[in-house]
Enzyme design. Structure first.
Site, PDB file in Angstrom:
ATOM      1  N   PHE A 158       0.784  -0.782   0.615  1.00 31.77           N
ATOM      2  CA  PHE A 158       0.006   0.045  -0.469  1.00 31.77           C
ATOM      3  C   PHE A 158       0.636   1.571  -0.289  1.00 31.77           C
ATOM      4  CE2 PHE A 158       1.068  -1.096   4.112  1.00 31.77           C
ATOM      5  CZ  PHE A 158       0.936   0.225   5.024  1.00 31.77           C
ATOM      6  N   CYS A 159       0.185   2.713   0.049  1.00 32.84           N
ATOM      7  CA  CYS A 159       1.145   3.568  -0.273  1.00 32.84           C
ATOM      8  C   CYS A 159      -0.160   5.310  -0.465  1.00 32.84           C
ATOM      9  CB  CYS A 159       1.456   4.073  -1.503  1.00 32.84           C
ATOM     10  SG  CYS A 159       0.335   3.926  -3.125  1.00 32.84           S
ATOM     11  N   THR A 160       0.313   5.866  -0.344  1.00 34.68           N
ATOM     12  CA  THR A 160      -0.616   7.118  -0.044  1.00 34.68           C
ATOM     13  C   THR A 160      -1.842   7.061  -1.453  1.00 34.68           C
ATOM     14  OG1 THR A 160       1.246   8.165   0.448  1.00 34.68           O
ATOM     15  CG2 THR A 160      -0.814   9.722   0.240  1.00 34.68           C
ATOM     16  N   GLY A 182      -2.232   5.182  -4.200  1.00 31.21           N
ATOM     17  CA  GLY A 182      -2.136   3.903  -5.151  1.00 31.21           C
ATOM     18  C   GLY A 182      -0.512   4.088  -6.204  1.00 31.21           C
ATOM     19  N   ILE A 221      -3.979   4.966   1.092  1.00 29.29           N
ATOM     20  CA  ILE A 221      -4.338   5.015   2.056  1.00 29.29           C
ATOM     21  C   ILE A 221      -5.138   5.894   1.764  1.00 29.29           C
ATOM     22  CG2 ILE A 221      -3.850   6.234   3.916  1.00 29.29           C
ATOM     23  CD1 ILE A 221      -0.942   4.531   3.392  1.00 29.29           C
TER      24      ILE A 221
END
Length: 310
Positions: free
Chosen positions: A176-178, A180, A205
């Site tokens: 996952f990341c901020t 996508g 997120i």
């Protein structure tokens, strides 16, 4: 205006001549009184912009008219004040820098997982959860049980994976990341490295915090964002963090009471890394910031965090 709309967006596509797209996009943003940062590269577009409803809609429609961007999706949140100082449309080699020429998200990516299904996936015993963001982002919030690669920048991720891949043998990998975009590249990279089952959080997120209620959440802390809001929480509400304008790392109000803190000059995280010459430069910059504020202006040199993503 009582509230600004903040739109985060990206689209991987093939731009034959990204340079030809820059000036018309900059002009569209300027006409709509939009501020923020947009990156153009041969692989697509990425960035975050802010403005009023009409302005955001106008620029999003312009971007959807670019080659391969008709289905562009974006994520919206809100800010009490304009979170950017200016509007920049820049040309880059990559819209998110990984430094791996063979990586191609248009060829293949991991399995998308909707926010409402994310908790069940990451609770599985055979799933390893990896946070692909930078160390200072992870420091203020992440998912329960997530592995922190402790990377200073996204292009460090491949080296971290090479050193640690044996730890995850026979595991499914969730990432996952901020917003996508980093996972579009990191999941393609892992597929190329022979990992058979790779998953990533659709919308990142930000989408999870927007859709999943706090009582059902496996998220702890705040999500770092790359504008003057610094962080957001559940419901994408602005968080308590501020920014140290020396090292550009997030700090809490309580951190400003520590002896190492000097507004615009240092915080407890960077105090011992700054020499006196840099302190003098930072103090002069802070002086100019304060003079601009007294005149009712924002100082154009006041730092806003920069990102792998923008």
């Amino acid at each position: 205006m009582s509230e600004f709309i903040v739109a985060a967006l990206y689209q991987f596509t093939r731009f034959a001549d990204p340079a030809s797209l820059r000036q018309p996009l900059q002009a569209a943003c300027d006409r709509a009184d939009i501020r923020g940062s947009l990156l153009l590269a041969a692989e697509g577009i990425n960035g975050t912009i802010a403005g009023d409803r009409e302005g955001i809609d106008s620029v999003i429609n312009h971007i959807r008219g670019l080659p391969g961007c008709q289905a562009l999706e974006h994520k919206e949140s809100h800010a009490a004040k304009m979170p950017f100082l200016r509007m920049k449309v820049r040309l880059k080699h990559e819209i998110v820098t990984m430094g791996q020429p063979q990586v191609d998200p248009l060829a293949s990516v991991g399995n998308y997982v909707a926010p409402e299904d994310w908790n069940d996936l990451i609770a599985s015993d055979d799933v390893v959860l990896i946070d692909t963001r930078n160390d200072y982002e992870v420091a203020i919030g992440t998912f329960q049980g997530a592995i922190n690669p402790e990377t200073a920048r996204f292009r460090d991720f491949p080296a971290w994976w090479a050193a640690n891949r044996d730890r995850f043998h026979n595991k499914r990998v969730a990432m996952f990341c901020t917003g996508g975009i980093r996972c579009e590249k990191s999941t393609n990279y892992l597929l190329g490295e022979g990992v058979s089952e790779v998953y990533h959080l659709k919308g990142g997120i930000l989408k999870y915090l927007e859709e999943v209620l706090p009582e059902n959440s496996r998220w702890n802390g705040e999500c770092f964002v790359f504008d003057s809001r610094v962080s957001v929480g559940h419901g994408l509400a602005e968080g308590p963090y501020q920014l140290c304008h020396a090292c550009r790392r997030p700090i809490l109000p309580a951190d400003m009471e520590k002896p190492e803190f000097e507004q615009g000059v240092s915080c407890h995280q960077c105090f011992y890394q700054i020499d006196e010459a840099r302190r003098a430069r930072f103090r002069e910059r802070q002086k100019q910031v304060m003079l601009a504020e007294k005149r009712g202006h924002q100082h154009i040199g006041q730092p806003i965090p920069q990102s792998d993503e923008t």
